[in-house]
Structure formats: structure tokens, C-alpha cells
Design an enzyme around this catalytic site. Structure first.
Site, PDB file in Angstrom:
ATOM      1  N   GLY A 168      14.499  44.684  30.349  1.00  0.00           N
ATOM      2  CA  GLY A 168      15.374  44.596  31.863  1.00  0.00           C
ATOM      3  C   GLY A 168      14.155  44.240  32.622  1.00  0.00           C
ATOM      4  O   GLY A 168      13.049  43.704  32.363  1.00  0.00           O
ATOM      5  N   ASN A 169      14.210  44.368  34.111  1.00  0.00           N
ATOM      6  CA  ASN A 169      13.493  44.143  35.039  1.00  0.00           C
ATOM      7  C   ASN A 169      11.968  44.699  34.635  1.00  0.00           C
ATOM      8  O   ASN A 169      10.984  43.675  34.633  1.00  0.00           O
ATOM      9  CB  ASN A 169      13.808  44.582  36.391  1.00  0.00           C
ATOM     10  CG  ASN A 169      12.857  44.480  37.465  1.00  0.00           C
ATOM     11  OD1 ASN A 169      12.283  43.066  37.654  1.00  0.00           O
ATOM     12  ND2 ASN A 169      12.369  45.453  38.005  1.00  0.00           N
ATOM     13  N   GLY A 189      10.934  46.171  31.737  1.00  0.00           N
ATOM     14  CA  GLY A 189      10.135  45.498  30.402  1.00  0.00           C
ATOM     15  C   GLY A 189       9.682  44.220  30.314  1.00  0.00           C
ATOM     16  O   GLY A 189       8.730  43.742  29.976  1.00  0.00           O
ATOM     17  N   TYR A 190      10.579  43.152  31.201  1.00  0.00           N
ATOM     18  CA  TYR A 190      10.087  41.712  31.053  1.00  0.00           C
ATOM     19  C   TYR A 190       8.958  41.560  31.774  1.00  0.00           C
ATOM     20  O   TYR A 190       8.100  41.034  31.306  1.00  0.00           O
ATOM     21  CB  TYR A 190      11.373  40.933  31.896  1.00  0.00           C
ATOM     22  CG  TYR A 190      10.961  39.623  31.947  1.00  0.00           C
ATOM     23  CD1 TYR A 190      10.418  38.767  31.028  1.00  0.00           C
ATOM     24  CD2 TYR A 190      10.543  39.307  33.311  1.00  0.00           C
ATOM     25  CE1 TYR A 190       9.839  37.497  31.386  1.00  0.00           C
ATOM     26  CE2 TYR A 190       9.903  38.194  33.616  1.00  0.00           C
ATOM     27  CZ  TYR A 190       9.587  37.044  32.841  1.00  0.00           C
ATOM     28  OH  TYR A 190       9.199  35.768  33.126  1.00  0.00           O
ATOM     29  N   GLY A 233      12.313  47.375  25.723  1.00  0.00           N
ATOM     30  CA  GLY A 233      13.470  46.799  26.811  1.00  0.00           C
ATOM     31  C   GLY A 233      12.918  45.755  27.609  1.00  0.00           C
ATOM     32  O   GLY A 233      11.911  45.529  27.814  1.00  0.00           O
ATOM     33  N   LYS A 282      18.416  60.860  42.830  1.00  0.00           N
ATOM     34  CA  LYS A 282      18.525  60.041  41.902  1.00  0.00           C
ATOM     35  C   LYS A 282      20.270  59.923  42.146  1.00  0.00           C
ATOM     36  O   LYS A 282      20.616  60.785  42.634  1.00  0.00           O
ATOM     37  CB  LYS A 282      18.264  60.311  40.439  1.00  0.00           C
ATOM     38  CG  LYS A 282      18.155  59.137  39.653  1.00  0.00           C
ATOM     39  CD  LYS A 282      17.292  58.396  39.604  1.00  0.00           C
ATOM     40  CE  LYS A 282      16.380  57.581  38.588  1.00  0.00           C
ATOM     41  NZ  LYS A 282      15.113  57.184  38.887  1.00  0.00           N
TER      42      LYS A 282
HETATM   43  N1  GLU Z   1      14.255  53.630  40.236  1.00  0.00           N
HETATM   44  C1  GLU Z   1      12.847  53.566  40.275  1.00  0.00           C
HETATM   45  C2  GLU Z   1      12.045  54.903  39.585  1.00  0.00           C
HETATM   46  O1  GLU Z   1      12.747  55.598  38.885  1.00  0.00           O
HETATM   47  C3  GLU Z   1      12.353  53.592  41.860  1.00  0.00           C
HETATM   48  C4  GLU Z   1      12.788  54.219  42.843  1.00  0.00           C
HETATM   49  C5  GLU Z   1      12.619  53.872  44.331  1.00  0.00           C
HETATM   50  O2  GLU Z   1      12.077  52.720  44.468  1.00  0.00           O
HETATM   51  O3  GLU Z   1      13.180  54.813  45.246  1.00  0.00           O
HETATM   52  O4  GLU Z   1      11.091  55.032  40.154  1.00  0.00           O
END
Ligand code: GLU
Length: 416
Positions: A220-221, A223-224, A218, A106
């Protein structure tokens, strides 16, 4: 120790609780509680007013036993290395649980995208990739979208990576626009994957989805699309929606598309005509069949868990439920679809994107959806079966399966 919920502590404790079942030695357990690699970067960025502002960023590669690490990048003013560590651990368990040949990572940059111009956002995105260039790449670690980052940000990141490596490297980043090697069906994959799991859970509990009562926190992408698909795919009634400024409620049901138009013109879902304004806390306590937290971590905790009235808690956010809430929810008989299971759709389709990039393929959206549904169903039933067989809750079942797979890979590689 503070009494505030702490995602990293919770993730580590969860690991301890399945360590016994997995017969982990103290050394292996200790290894699993820390990231394998972390990079801190300082990013001097030219602002539109001519000044240079310093931003700080991180990338945490938690565990790569199962393959190159994978995970999103968050742009958030309150980002911390601790939350990124916890989220990188969750990515590791998530990829393992869904049987993807990937480890977990992350990243984050401390910044407030709401106060940045388009060009400033571009410069930060590019500076971040220059900062972490040495440790990422299609065979090492592949960033993707997360909180407050989107396909445009991924396009800049992919372009910067390609410039630095002297060739087009579409596979270095996922969640790109489809015209630049992004996968069809990636835009709603997290929400859609979540609904494929909810569908299985509803069948298990004998809840008919048509006209079932849904609340989504939420907008955002994730939640919507969760709200949009609730109505579109299953004919559910979306009673409540919210964003960081607050929520709205309508007993007759809301039209998420129309609410999205309202948010676009006013900056919030609040004051939507015909709906009642409520708080984010009110939303969590509504009498619904399905509650979907799709925003940030720790929103359900020891203080408010007893107020929840939902039958299914579908965790589309990462870490929305603090450990202090776990037993309360269990005793209330709420069926929890834990985050690493419920929100795996995003990284599953990111993995499909990597495969397509590698072979220069472009799959049809329907193909992506069919494969996604198959993977979500398999994962849901493996967790449910484990939980029923071993009399543990759904989160413990998911963790035990996932951590077991990572440990097996580490043993086979003779790391432990
Ligand atoms: N950010 C998303 C997650 O938390 C996707 C991560 C990704 O596609 O690598 O699962």
C-alpha cells in the site's frame, strides 16, 4: 481466552510491563487501559444501484492529556472496535514518544473499498464525517489516512467538515492533497521516517545500507514507499515484496516502481516477470538484513517468530508483532524498531500539516524532510539510550518513555 493474537490485550499487557518502572497506581493503570471516549455510528449510504446500505463506523479518542487527539481512519471489511481501541492507544503512545502536543485516536468504517465505486466511497467518507462531526475538529480530534484511505478520501472529509461548520476548515483533517492544504512530503512520510530510524539502527549495528538485503510485506502507500526509498535513498537490494494476494522474490533485486506498474495493470504484485512467487509467510522468513512489515497487525507471532532471519525488524505497520513473538525475537538478537517509534513519520508530518494550516503556510518538501529526520533521530536515540541504560528491550523502552509523558501530563492537569 482465545490463543489468537489480540492486539488490544497485547497493548494492555505492554502497559502493565512498564507500569512498575513508572510506579503507576492500580487506578492510573486502569485509566490508561481504557479509552476516554468512543462513538459508534450507523451510516445509511445511497449505493449506485439505487439501494440504501447501512455501514457501521467508530471513532475512539483514547487519551487527550497531551493535546487534541490524532489518528487515522481505516476502511476495512473486518474492522472491529477492539482493534480500533488498540490502534487508538498506540497513537497515544506514538504522539507522546515523538513529543507531539497531541493525544491519540483512531477511527474505522466496516466496508470493503475494493468493492465500492468512487461515488460510493465519497458518500461513505462524507457520511462518516457527519456521524462523528460533534466530537472532531482542529482543537478536538483530527482524522488522517490509514489502511485503505488516501488523500482523496481526506479531501472529501475536509470538505464535509467545512460545509457543516460553514467555513473552510483545512486543519480539521490531515493527509489532504497538497492543493487543499496538505503538506509537501506527507505522501511518503511514514516510510521515509521509518528509513531515518533504520539508518540510525544500521549504524549502531555496523550494517552498511548499500546493497543490504531488504524485504517489505505490504504494498500500500507505506509498503510501496518503503521499498522505493530503500533503493533510492540507500541503494539497498529489495529482494522481496508482497500484497494481500502473496509475494514475489528475486535474488538480483526488484525495482519497486516497475512492480507498482505491474500491480496497477494486474491487480497484484504476483506473477511479476523474472521473479519467483512466494507466500507472505515465506517473505517473513527470508535471510535479509532488514525486514519491514508494512501491512496489518499480528503478522509476526509465536508460531512464526522463530523462523525470522533478519537483523533489523522495522515495524512500519501498526502492531505487526504479537506479544507472543517478543521474547523469541529478543533471544534471537533481532533489533526491533517498534511501531510507535518506527512509523511515527506519518503523524509527525500530519502535525507539520496542522501547523502550516493554522498559519496558512506551505513549507518546501525539503524543509519537511529535514525536520522529520531530526525528530526521528531524536526519538530513535532516546529509545535506544533508555533501552541500553535500563536493560529493557526497545519496545519496553519506547512504551515507558511514552506512557511516562502521558502520565506526567495527566498529573499536571490534576486528572489523577
Ligand atoms: N495513520 C497513521 C498512523 O497510524 C497516521 C496518523 C495521522 O497522521 O494522524 O500513524
Amino acid at each position: 481466552m482465545s490463543s489468537e493474537p489480540n492486539l488490544l490485550e497485547d497493548v494492555r499487557e505492554q502497559l502493565c510491563s512498564c507500569a512498575m518502572g513508572l510506579k503507576l497506581t492500580p487506578d492510573i493503570e486502569a485509566f490508561l487501559k481504557i479509552p476516554m471516549r468512543e462513538l459508534f455510528v450507523a451510516l445509511p449510504v445511497h449505493m449506485d444501484d439505487g439501494s440504501i446500505k447501512l455501514f457501521r463506523g467508530f471513532r475512539v479518542q483514547y487519551n487527550e492529556a497531551l493535546g487534541p487527539t490524532k489518528g487515522g481512519v481505516r476502511f476495512h471489511p473486518e474492522e472491529t472496535i477492539e482493534s480500533i481501541r488498540a490502534l487508538a492507544a498506540l497513537m497515544t503512545w506514538k504522539c507522546a514518544l515523538h513529543n507531539l502536543p497531541l493525544g491519540g485516536a483512531k477511527g474505522g468504517v466496516i466496508c470493503n473499498p475494493k468493492e465500492l465505486s468512487h461515488r460510493e466511497l465519497e458518500r461513505i467518507s462524507r457520511a462518516y464525517i457527519r456521524g462523528i462531526y460533534q466530537i472532531i475538529g482542529p482543537e478536538r480530534d483530527i482524522p488522517a489516512p490509514d489502511v485503505y484511505t488516501n488523500p482523496q478520501v481526506m479531501a472529501w472529509m475536509m470538505d464535509e467538515y467545512s460545509k457543516l461548520s460553514g467555513k473552510n476548515e483545512f486543519g480539521a483533517i490531515t493527509g489532504k492533497p497538497t492543493s487543499l492544504g496538505g503538506s509537501a512530503g506527507r505522501y511518503d512520510a511514514t516510510a521515509r521516517g521509518g528509513w531515518y530510524a533504520i539508518k540510525e539502527a544500521a549504524e549502531e549495528l555496523g550494517i552498511g545500507l548499500k546493497n543490504s538485503r531488504v524485504a517489505v510485506q505490504g504494498f500500500g502507500n507505506v509498503g510501496y514507499h518503503a521499498a522505493y526509498l530503500a533503493k533510492k535513498l540507500f541503494g539497498c537490494k529489495v529482494l522481496a515484496l508482497s500484497d494481500s494476494k502473496g509475494g514475489i522474490y528475486s535474488e538480483a533485486g526488484l525495482d519497486p516502481e516497475d512492480v507498482s506498474g505491474h500491480k496497477l495493470s494486474t491487480g497484484s504484485v504476483r506473477d511479476y516477470p523474472g521473479a519467483e512467487n512466494i507466500t507472505n509467510e515465506n517473505l517473513l522468513a527470508l535471510d535479509v538484513d532488514i525486514l519491514i512489515p508494512a501491512a496489518l497487525e499480528n503478522v509476526i507471532n509465536g508460531n512464526n517468530a522463530k523462523k525470522l532471519q533478519t537483523r533489523i525488524l522495522a515495524e512500519l505497520a501498526n502492531g505487526p508483532t504479537a506479544k507472543s513473538a517478543e521474547n523469541i525475537l529478543f533471544n534471537k538478537g533481532i533489533h526491533v524498531i517498534p511501531d510507535i517509534l518506527c512509523n511515527g513519520g506519518g503523524v509527525i508530518v500530519s502535525y507539520f500539516e496542522m501547523v502550516q494550516n493554522q498559519y496558512r503556510l506551505q513549507w518546501e518538501e525539503r524543509e519537511v524532510q529535514i525536520l522529520l529526520e531530526k525528530k526521528m533521530k531524536e526519538a530513535y536515540h532516546s529509545v535506544l539510550d533508555f533501552s541500553l541504560k535500563n536493560k529493557v528491550n526497545m519496545r519496553q523502552a519506547a512504551y515507558t518513555l511514552a506512557v511516562g509523558r502521558v502520565v506526567e501530563a495527566m498529573q499536571l492537569r490534576s486528572w489523577i
